[in-house]
Design a protein around this motif. Structure first.
Motif, PDB file in Angstrom:
ATOM      1  N   GLY A 205      21.307 -29.859  16.792  1.00 14.38           N
ATOM      2  CA  GLY A 205      20.877 -30.967  15.951  1.00 14.38           C
ATOM      3  C   GLY A 205      20.804 -30.629  14.481  1.00 14.38           C
ATOM      4  O   GLY A 205      21.151 -29.528  14.038  1.00 14.38           O
ATOM      5  N   GLY A 206      20.342 -31.628  13.704  1.00 12.48           N
ATOM      6  CA  GLY A 206      20.262 -31.473  12.256  1.00 12.48           C
ATOM      7  C   GLY A 206      19.000 -32.084  11.693  1.00 12.48           C
ATOM      8  O   GLY A 206      18.375 -32.966  12.307  1.00 12.48           O
ATOM      9  N   LEU A 207      18.618 -31.641  10.505  1.00 17.39           N
ATOM     10  CA  LEU A 207      17.421 -32.133   9.821  1.00 17.39           C
ATOM     11  C   LEU A 207      17.629 -33.576   9.385  1.00 17.39           C
ATOM     12  O   LEU A 207      18.592 -33.881   8.677  1.00 17.39           O
ATOM     13  N   ASP A 208      16.714 -34.460   9.787  1.00 25.10           N
ATOM     14  CA  ASP A 208      16.830 -35.867   9.404  1.00 25.10           C
ATOM     15  C   ASP A 208      15.574 -36.274   8.623  1.00 25.10           C
ATOM     16  O   ASP A 208      15.105 -35.518   7.785  1.00 25.10           O
ATOM     17  N   GLY A 209      15.019 -37.455   8.889  1.00 23.18           N
ATOM     18  CA  GLY A 209      13.872 -37.936   8.129  1.00 23.18           C
ATOM     19  C   GLY A 209      12.626 -37.112   8.385  1.00 23.18           C
ATOM     20  O   GLY A 209      12.468 -36.496   9.444  1.00 23.18           O
ATOM     21  N   ALA A 210      11.702 -37.118   7.409  1.00 25.71           N
ATOM     22  CA  ALA A 210      10.502 -36.293   7.519  1.00 25.71           C
ATOM     23  C   ALA A 210       9.310 -36.969   6.860  1.00 25.71           C
ATOM     24  O   ALA A 210       9.462 -37.875   6.033  1.00 25.71           O
ATOM     25  N   THR A 212       5.008 -35.639   5.708  1.00 27.41           N
ATOM     26  CA  THR A 212       3.999 -34.585   5.743  1.00 27.41           C
ATOM     27  C   THR A 212       2.702 -35.117   6.336  1.00 27.41           C
ATOM     28  O   THR A 212       2.365 -36.291   6.186  1.00 27.41           O
ATOM     29  N   ASP A 213       1.968 -34.225   7.014  1.00 26.11           N
ATOM     30  CA  ASP A 213       0.667 -34.616   7.538  1.00 26.11           C
ATOM     31  C   ASP A 213      -0.426 -34.283   6.528  1.00 26.11           C
ATOM     32  O   ASP A 213      -0.153 -33.821   5.416  1.00 26.11           O
ATOM     33  N   ALA A 214      -1.675 -34.529   6.906  1.00 24.87           N
ATOM     34  CA  ALA A 214      -2.790 -34.339   5.970  1.00 24.87           C
ATOM     35  C   ALA A 214      -2.994 -32.885   5.593  1.00 24.87           C
ATOM     36  O   ALA A 214      -3.587 -32.590   4.551  1.00 24.87           O
ATOM     37  N   GLU A 215      -2.495 -31.969   6.431  1.00 18.00           N
ATOM     38  CA  GLU A 215      -2.620 -30.541   6.146  1.00 18.00           C
ATOM     39  C   GLU A 215      -1.429 -29.986   5.380  1.00 18.00           C
ATOM     40  O   GLU A 215      -1.425 -28.806   5.029  1.00 18.00           O
ATOM     41  N   GLY A 216      -0.418 -30.810   5.171  1.00 15.62           N
ATOM     42  CA  GLY A 216       0.748 -30.373   4.416  1.00 15.62           C
ATOM     43  C   GLY A 216       1.907 -29.882   5.243  1.00 15.62           C
ATOM     44  O   GLY A 216       2.915 -29.438   4.681  1.00 15.62           O
ATOM     45  N   LEU A 217       1.822 -29.939   6.582  1.00  9.54           N
ATOM     46  CA  LEU A 217       2.970 -29.591   7.408  1.00  9.54           C
ATOM     47  C   LEU A 217       4.057 -30.658   7.262  1.00  9.54           C
ATOM     48  O   LEU A 217       3.760 -31.850   7.142  1.00  9.54           O
ATOM     49  N   ILE A 218       5.296 -30.226   7.303  1.00  8.03           N
ATOM     50  CA  ILE A 218       6.450 -31.115   7.169  1.00  8.03           C
ATOM     51  C   ILE A 218       6.974 -31.415   8.567  1.00  8.03           C
ATOM     52  O   ILE A 218       7.504 -30.527   9.244  1.00  8.03           O
ATOM     53  N   TRP A 219       6.826 -32.658   9.009  1.00 10.12           N
ATOM     54  CA  TRP A 219       7.287 -33.078  10.332  1.00 10.12           C
ATOM     55  C   TRP A 219       8.664 -33.717  10.178  1.00 10.12           C
ATOM     56  O   TRP A 219       8.797 -34.801   9.619  1.00 10.12           O
ATOM     57  N   CYS A 220       9.681 -33.037  10.698  1.00 16.71           N
ATOM     58  CA  CYS A 220      11.070 -33.455  10.484  1.00 16.71           C
ATOM     59  C   CYS A 220      11.729 -33.825  11.800  1.00 16.71           C
ATOM     60  O   CYS A 220      11.681 -33.057  12.774  1.00 16.71           O
ATOM     61  N   ALA A 221      12.330 -35.002  11.849  1.00 11.01           N
ATOM     62  CA  ALA A 221      13.106 -35.411  13.012  1.00 11.01           C
ATOM     63  C   ALA A 221      14.371 -34.563  13.091  1.00 11.01           C
ATOM     64  O   ALA A 221      15.031 -34.333  12.075  1.00 11.01           O
ATOM     65  N   ILE A 222      14.708 -34.126  14.297  1.00 12.15           N
ATOM     66  CA  ILE A 222      15.928 -33.348  14.504  1.00 12.15           C
ATOM     67  C   ILE A 222      16.951 -34.224  15.211  1.00 12.15           C
ATOM     68  O   ILE A 222      16.886 -34.450  16.429  1.00 12.15           O
ATOM     69  N   TRP A 223      17.868 -34.761  14.419  1.00  8.42           N
ATOM     70  CA  TRP A 223      18.928 -35.639  14.920  1.00  8.42           C
ATOM     71  C   TRP A 223      19.825 -34.829  15.865  1.00  8.42           C
ATOM     72  O   TRP A 223      20.351 -33.793  15.500  1.00  8.42           O
ATOM     73  N   GLY A 224      19.959 -35.318  17.094  1.00 13.72           N
ATOM     74  CA  GLY A 224      20.757 -34.602  18.075  1.00 13.72           C
ATOM     75  C   GLY A 224      19.989 -33.514  18.797  1.00 13.72           C
ATOM     76  O   GLY A 224      20.550 -32.834  19.667  1.00 13.72           O
ATOM     77  N   GLY A 225      18.707 -33.349  18.483  1.00 21.43           N
ATOM     78  CA  GLY A 225      17.896 -32.314  19.093  1.00 21.43           C
ATOM     79  C   GLY A 225      16.744 -32.818  19.918  1.00 21.43           C
ATOM     80  O   GLY A 225      16.016 -32.026  20.526  1.00 21.43           O
ATOM     81  N   ALA A 226      16.511 -34.145  19.940  1.00 20.08           N
ATOM     82  CA  ALA A 226      15.442 -34.765  20.740  1.00 20.08           C
ATOM     83  C   ALA A 226      14.084 -34.133  20.475  1.00 20.08           C
ATOM     84  O   ALA A 226      13.339 -33.831  21.407  1.00 20.08           O
ATOM     85  N   ARG A 227      13.749 -33.971  19.195  1.00 16.15           N
ATOM     86  CA  ARG A 227      12.448 -33.371  18.892  1.00 16.15           C
ATOM     87  C   ARG A 227      12.056 -33.613  17.447  1.00 16.15           C
ATOM     88  O   ARG A 227      12.876 -33.987  16.599  1.00 16.15           O
ATOM     89  N   LEU A 228      10.775 -33.389  17.190  1.00 15.14           N
ATOM     90  CA  LEU A 228      10.251 -33.259  15.839  1.00 15.14           C
ATOM     91  C   LEU A 228       9.889 -31.794  15.632  1.00 15.14           C
ATOM     92  O   LEU A 228       9.216 -31.196  16.472  1.00 15.14           O
ATOM     93  N   ASN A 229      10.326 -31.227  14.520  1.00 16.45           N
ATOM     94  CA  ASN A 229       9.925 -29.876  14.149  1.00 16.45           C
ATOM     95  C   ASN A 229       8.918 -29.951  13.017  1.00 16.45           C
ATOM     96  O   ASN A 229       9.063 -30.770  12.107  1.00 16.45           O
ATOM     97  N   ALA A 230       7.905 -29.093  13.082  1.00 16.51           N
ATOM     98  CA  ALA A 230       6.911 -29.010  12.010  1.00 16.51           C
ATOM     99  C   ALA A 230       7.090 -27.693  11.272  1.00 16.51           C
ATOM    100  O   ALA A 230       7.077 -26.618  11.894  1.00 16.51           O
TER     101      ALA A 230
END
Length: 304
Positions: A205-210, A212-230
């Motif tokens: 997969g690839g990095l798509d839309g993202a 940030t949460d209240a703590e500053g983590l970057i939650w990024c959708a992984i296009w083609g990877g069926a997941r969110l990465n933080a």
């Protein structure tokens, strides 16, 4: 420092609720209006804006006259949409669009893509080639009533988001698999330096839309990877959460406590066999990820 991720272990299973049964050809640009407890997202290719009243579950699909990909709240009555022709004010009650600024009017081969509002009210948004032509995209800022180009020659500009204090901006070039960080003026939301590579994506997969949460983590959708990465602000991959659809496209925090994530997805580019193997393709979900976000800032139309 640049961090390169190893292919992650299987993402953690998390509770997910189907929000929209309708399948989006290219679902993108989710936003949340906390005052109305209402979520919005786009089907870019089909020229539709979806409105979901989370308290009741009522969902309405609004036809648009142009392709659009993201929005920001202006006030209780208006939104600012990023469209293939530029920026447009939308009256929520009537759906009427009013042009605010044309962008790349001389480039019929580009369209709008990702966007997010800086805590100071400046609106970052991007363009890209309609066929993802190399280097055709640009990231802009709408600041003090003017459109300012920030970063040019980006192929698929995505993952625009900001640290909670507004001192850092993030974005990705999906085509290169690179997530960037840039130091910002916390008031204006404009860059103070050139961006640097924060993280290089590895695995499927690839990095798509993202977002940030209240703590500053970057939650990024992984296009083609069926997941969110933080990712941490230092670029470390700290969590991976499974999503129901393969082509996950963008998250946003929703709900009175901003403790759930709305995630869009898409079936663009999938043949019949791939769609059959991904039964939730193109649908929209609410997922409990065990993190809290915050209200998205409203965009400022005039001077600071």
């Amino acid at each position: 420092m640049t961090t390169i991720s190893a292919p992650p272990a299987a993402p953690a299973a998390t509770p997910a609720t189907l929000l929209g049964a309708e399948r989006c050809h290219l679902g993108e640009g989710p936003a949340y209006d906390a005052a109305r407890d209402t979520a919005w997202w786009f089907d870019i290719v089909e020229k539709r804006l979806h409105e979901a009243r989370l308290g009741t579950g009522a969902i309405t699909a609004h036809a648009l006259p142009v392709m659009a990909s993201a929005l920001a709240m202006v006030d209780a009555e208006r939104q600012l949409l990023v469209t293939e022709g530029g920026l447009a004010l939308r009256d929520i009650a009537s759906g009427r669009l009013e042009s605010v600024a044309t962008v790349e009017a001389d480039k019929s081969g580009t369209r709008s893509n990702d966007a997010r509002v800086h805590p100071g009210g400046t609106f970052w948004f991007s363009t890209m080639g309609r066929a993802a032509e190399p280097g055709a995209g640009t990231i802009y800022a709408f600041h003090a009533g003017s459109v300012i180009p920030l970063f040019r020659a980006v192929t698929i500009p995505n993952a625009i988001c900001f640290s909670p204090d507004g001192t850092l901006g993030y974005f990705a070039d999906t085509a290169l698999g690179e997530l960037y960080r840039v130091r910002l003026d916390p008031v204006s939301g404009l860059p103070l330096e050139a961006p640097s590579v924060l993280h290089r994506h590895g695995g499927a997969g690839g990095l798509d839309g993202a977002v940030t949460d209240a703590e500053g983590l970057i939650w990024c959708a992984i296009w083609g990877g069926a997941r969110l990465n933080a990712y941490s602000p230092a670029g470390d991959l700290v969590r991976s959460v499974a999503t129901p659809a393969l082509q996950t496209s963008c998250p946003v925090f929703v709900g009175p406590g901003f403790d759930r994530v709305l995630v869009t997805s898409a079936w663009e580019g999938m043949d019949a066999a791939t769609r059959a193997a991904d039964p939730e393709h193109g649908r929209t979900f609410l997922i409990d990820i065990g993190a809290k976000g915050r209200a998205e800032p409203r965009v400022r139309l005039g001077g600071l």
